[in-house]
Design a protein around this motif. Structure first.
Motif, PDB file in Angstrom:
ATOM      1  N   LYS B 258       1.076  -1.321   0.130  1.00 46.82           N
ATOM      2  CA  LYS B 258       0.093   0.337  -0.139  1.00 46.82           C
ATOM      3  C   LYS B 258       0.827   1.910   0.085  1.00 46.82           C
ATOM      4  CE  LYS B 258      -3.356   2.529   1.758  1.00 46.82           C
ATOM      5  NZ  LYS B 258      -4.725   2.478   3.162  1.00 46.82           N
ATOM      6  N   THR B 259       1.992   1.076   0.394  1.00 47.66           N
ATOM      7  CA  THR B 259       2.945   2.355   0.784  1.00 47.66           C
ATOM      8  C   THR B 259       3.400   2.830  -0.253  1.00 47.66           C
ATOM      9  OG1 THR B 259       3.233   1.993   3.468  1.00 47.66           O
ATOM     10  CG2 THR B 259       3.962   3.030   2.545  1.00 47.66           C
ATOM     11  N   TRP B 260       3.711   1.575  -0.775  1.00 49.42           N
ATOM     12  CA  TRP B 260       4.663   1.630  -2.197  1.00 49.42           C
ATOM     13  C   TRP B 260       4.099   2.251  -3.184  1.00 49.42           C
ATOM     14  CZ3 TRP B 260       3.179  -1.888  -7.100  1.00 49.42           C
ATOM     15  CH2 TRP B 260       4.365  -1.031  -8.090  1.00 49.42           C
ATOM     16  N   ARG B 261       2.040   2.274  -2.879  1.00 47.75           N
ATOM     17  CA  ARG B 261       2.218   3.062  -4.233  1.00 47.75           C
ATOM     18  C   ARG B 261       1.613   4.242  -4.304  1.00 47.75           C
ATOM     19  NH1 ARG B 261      -3.655  -0.660  -5.601  1.00 47.75           N
ATOM     20  NH2 ARG B 261      -3.639   1.158  -7.999  1.00 47.75           N
ATOM     21  N   GLY B 262       2.328   4.989  -3.478  1.00 43.14           N
ATOM     22  CA  GLY B 262       1.970   6.185  -2.764  1.00 43.14           C
ATOM     23  C   GLY B 262       4.075   6.637  -2.846  1.00 43.14           C
ATOM     24  N   ARG B 264       5.783   5.026  -4.492  1.00 47.60           N
ATOM     25  CA  ARG B 264       6.484   4.357  -5.674  1.00 47.60           C
ATOM     26  C   ARG B 264       8.058   5.391  -5.876  1.00 47.60           C
ATOM     27  NH1 ARG B 264       8.048   4.289 -11.198  1.00 47.60           N
ATOM     28  NH2 ARG B 264       6.635   6.073 -11.475  1.00 47.60           N
TER      29      ARG B 264
END
Ligand code: FES
Lengths: 366, 367, 137
Positions: B258-262, B264
């Motif tokens: 989830k954090t990666w999607r923001g 990235r």
């Protein structure tokens, strides 16, 4: 990841309790009128004294707009979260907030190294919360910020505020200098229990001086964001294993913004190794998981989003639907909107509990 | 549950760590002199993470195995024969990696590895070894890998989960480069050099807390390896988490995804879902599993979403299970062959070769 | 499928963005260096009004430590959680198959054509001299 988006009108008709809203100072001087004159001068001359290199920036900078939703900058100027009108218009009104719990992160003395100044800043921040926010917006409630590293002063601050029902909890940074089960913090718990207030744990940018991991500092925000959960896991472990709940059987902790999906796995690990360490912790009368289920509540934001949402439902089934409290984290970047954040079906009763009833019961709101 | 068939591969067992007197023959003259004259040979290198008498450190019925002489015989009887194993990978956790003098740490690591080779691997063909290194001195760690890589009985490089820096950092890349080139996995084992408090909130009061906190250390290392792009740079590398616990992993995957999607764009080399990278490159040993019952185990496996991730281990002689019930209840039946054999062969290319070459695998015991 | 006049071309010059309501739906219009985009003004992830998003490019890399920006102006970063969407397709960069911003055909039309054609929007008094942004729903 997420089910394809089905267009729908916001379906948030329930009134809700939001357990995590961050008020900000409009100007750097905003706290001055609430500080005693000599501390005013101290603050203007030396500023804060915390355990990191930069006095007012994070060394792992946030991703989005300084950690803020990029649509929350007040038209009248000032930083995100500093304008009550905007909070009302953008969040409280449209999502139908009945009560909103303030988490005042900035300059509350939680991480200040100078004990007397830490106490002064906590007092100022608490007065400021009530004066500038709760007094003007009756839906808001304050949390008593305490100079947690100096328990005697923390107790005094709890006692100063606790009689005022506009304060509904005590707030402690989830990055303290020692694990919170350590006996040196116990006077705070005694005061909390006496006041009948839950303790909310929330990450505060600065910290107790320890690197974010047992192997030093992370390089990227992607890693630093993760450690919000590690704080909560370590604190839950410490509070339980330290025997805090044997000594303070009425004490309640709320884990704010630290995720909740870790809870079952942590409980399984604690229970699984308990027998082997039992002689080291003879004060524990029950299995660790029992304390976890009985003394902890969790706020929902930033909600975990497994590929299959049934996995999250399993987690909540384990934790208990009566233990989760909706939170938005307004105006921070990882804000959860109540109409969209829960990507799994809930019964009406489950919705009511998470969005409203659990918080009403825990915080005795009225 | 018990192992359903013979021929399993145990990816994590511990020979009793050698005392300094046992290592003296494997040290060169300079270090032998230093260690004797400074009375270092009379110091115990027992790790804080494993107090020798604590119940976690050895199962009561295996206790004798920690008492030096004869321990190979006990490992044969209790572990290799007892569980009908095809291979067992020996991970020697020696306290030397905590020393601040990198040269002394490296010298003792060399001695430990030589001791393992001479006193265990040479005597028992079912054993395989891990190359113990202290990663804080990257060049000496790489030199040790190069020195031992020609001996194909060493199948991985071994480090502790808590050290001076997070393992994803670029300065460690030469270690990963050497490991990948030689077909060695990277083993990361529970334990700390205590350079920092083992938790983000400081020093716990109890040993129990320290042990529980190891799981968070493994999670942090997993996120570090992903964020720093270790597997983008070394696409054939496998990292094996040893004695890590398993049930924490799904939450780490969800949250990092989830954090990666923001976030990235901060780490643009992370070009796939972190959970996908984890499923491809990270392996976990099955003891301890940290799930209370069969349902919890099954839920954990379902949430991990891959049959390739788990490697069977006993964690012998640590006390993780009772009797012969070395496999956690609740593992899906059709996964057992993978967990017990195939995943290890896919993780350790050197094991796969040996398994395919009966001449080596069934080499005569040299007793 | 119906065509609607959303606004005049003058109301959406290059660099501008605008929210219009068409058939009860909020549409975010963007003019990025002359390229027009019409997107449903709600992020498929958490419901943010994406009209407040950041127009950006795509950070790419050949490996750890290598950074470069590509496709400047082609991506919209959601104002809340920062997910990146390809404005031309509406697809999320991380999850193009399952996560999409609803996007609509949008074009610039001369008033003269609109007056003649069958698409005249009731609420817009279209004049022959002007140009209009037309969205297809
Ligand atoms: S609401 Fe747009 S990324 Fe979450």
């Amino acid at each position: 990841m997420n089910a394809p988006f089905v267009e729908q009108k916001a379906r948030q008709t329930l009134t809700i309790v939001d357990c995590d809203i961050h008020p900000a100072h409009r100007t750097p001087d905003e706290l001055l009128p609430y500080l005693e004159p000599h501390w005013r001068e101290h603050y203007q001359t030396y500023g804060v004294h915390v355990r990191q290199a930069l006095s007012s920036a994070l060394m792992v900078p946030r991703m989005m707009a300084g950690g803020m939703r990029s649509d929350t900058l007040p038209e009248r100027g000032g930083p995100a979260g500093s304008d009550l009108g905007m909070l009302q218009k953008q969040h409280l009104d449209p999502v139908n907030v009945e009560f909103g719990l303030l988490m005042a992160l900035s300059k509350g003395g939680m991480e200040e190294r100078n004990p007397a100044f830490a106490a002064a800043m906590s007092r100022a921040t608490n007065d400021w919360q009530v004066d500038r926010w709760v007094r003007q917006e009756p839906r808001l409630r304050a949390g008593i910020v305490v100079p947690q590293e100096f328990p005697e002063a923390a107790v005094a601050e709890i006692e100063r505020c606790a009689g005022d029902r506009r304060y509904v909890q005590i707030m402690i940074s989830s990055r303290p200098s020692d694990p919170l089960g350590h006996p040196r913090y116990w006077p705070i718990y005694e005061a909390a229990e006496r006041a009948g207030l839950p303790i909310g744990l929330h990450p505060v940018g600065y910290n107790g001086g320890h690197p974010s991991t047992g192997s030093g500092w992370p390089t990227f925000y992607l890693q630093e964001h993760y450690v919000f959960t590690a704080c909560m896991e370590a604190l839950a472990t410490s509070l339980i294993v330290g025997g805090v709940f044997e000594r303070f059987p009425n004490l309640k902790f709320v884990m704010v913004e630290g995720g909740f999906a870790w809870a079952p796995a942590l409980a399984w690990r604690l229970d699984g190794h308990f027998e082997k360490f039992r002689k080291e912790v003879p004060h524990l009368k029950r299995r660790p998981s029992e304390y976890l289920r009985e003394h902890f509540w969790w706020t929902t934001q930033p909600i975990e989003e497994p590929e299959q949402s049934r996995h999250l439902v399993e987690i909540i089934d384990w934790i208990g639907w009566d233990r989760l409290l909706y939170s938005s984290d307004y105006p921070h970047w990882d804000y959860d909107n109540p109409s969209f954040a829960f990507k799994f079906p809930m019964t009406e009763e489950q919705r009511r509990k998470i969005f409203r009833d659990n918080a009403f019961a825990l915080y005795r709101l009225a | 549950m018990r192992l359903p068939f013979a021929g399993a591969i145990d990816c994590d067992f511990h020979p009793a760590a050698p005392g300094m007197p046992q290592l003296l023959p494997y040290l060169d003259e300079y270090w032998r002199e230093q260690i004797c004259n400074r009375a270092i040979d009379r110091m115990s290198f027992a790790m804080m993470s494993y107090p020798p008498n604590a119940p976690i450190s050895a199962r009561a019925d295996w206790r004798a195995a920690t008492e030096g002489a004869g321990s190979l015989a006990q490992v044969r009887a209790q572990l290799l024969d007892g569980f009908g194993l095809k291979f067992a990978i020996a991970n020697v956790i020696h306290g030397c990696v905590a020393l601040h003098n990198d040269d002394m740490a490296a010298a003792i690591c060399r001695a430990v590895n030589e001791w393992l080779r001479a006193e265990w691997l040479d005597r028992e063909p079912r054993l395989r070894g891990s190359i113990l290194v202290g990663p804080q001195d990257v060049s000496q760690a790489v030199a040790e890998i190069e020195r031992l890589a020609p001996d194909r009985r060493f199948v991985q490089v071994l480090m502790l989960v808590m050290g001076e820096k997070l393992l994803g950092r670029r300065e460690f890349f030469p270690i990963y480069e050497a490991a990948e080139r030689h077909g060695l996995a990277i083993g990361v084992h529970a334990g700390s050099t205590y350079r920092y408090a083992p938790t983000i909130v400081g020093w716990p009061v109890y040993q129990f807390e320290d042990y529980v906190a190891q799981a968070q250390a493994f999670a942090n290392q997993t996120v570090s390896l992903i964020a720093e792009g270790v597997f983008r740079r070394f696409p054939r590398l496998k990292v094996v988490l040893l004695e890590s616990g398993v049930s924490w992993l799904p939450m780490t995957m969800w949250r990092t995804d989830k954090t990666w999607r923001g976030a990235r764009s901060e780490v643009p080399w992370v070009d796939r879902w972190p959970s996908e990278i984890i499923r491809e490159h990270i392996r976990l040993s099955t003891q301890p599993f940290d799930a209370t019952d069969a349902t919890a185990v099954a839920q954990t496996v379902d949430r991990i979403g891959s049959e390739e991730v788990l490697l069977f281990s006993t964690d012998y002689p640590h006390a993780q299970f009772v009797g012969e019930e070395a496999l956690p209840d609740g593992l899906p039946h059709e996964m057992l062959r993978k967990v017990l054999v195939e995943n290890a062969l896919a993780t350790y290319p050197r094991l796969a070769q040996d398994a395919a070459t009966p001449a080596i695998a069934d080499a005569k015991e040299d007793v | 499928m119906s065509r609607h006049v959303a606004c005049t071309a003058a109301e959406l010059p290059p660099g501008a963005r605008k929210v219009v309501e068409v058939e009860g739906r909020e549409i975010a219009l963007f003019n990025v260096e002359g390229r027009l985009h019409a997107l449903l003004n709600r992020c498929p992830h958490g419901g943010a009004a994406i009209c407040a998003g950041v127009i950006t490019g795509l950070a790419q890399s050949d490996g750890p430590g290598d950074y470069r920006m590509e496709r400047r102006g082609e991506f919209l970063r959601c104002p809340w959680h920062g997910w990146e969407f390809d404005m031309a397709t509406g697809q999320s960069w991380c999850d193009p198959r399952r996560t999409k911003l609803r996007n609509f055909e949008v074009s610039l039309e001369a008033g003269a054509d609109l007056v003649r054609g069958p698409y005249v929007a009731e609420r817009y008094p279209v004049t022959v001299e002007d140009a209009y942004v037309v969205v297809e729903l």
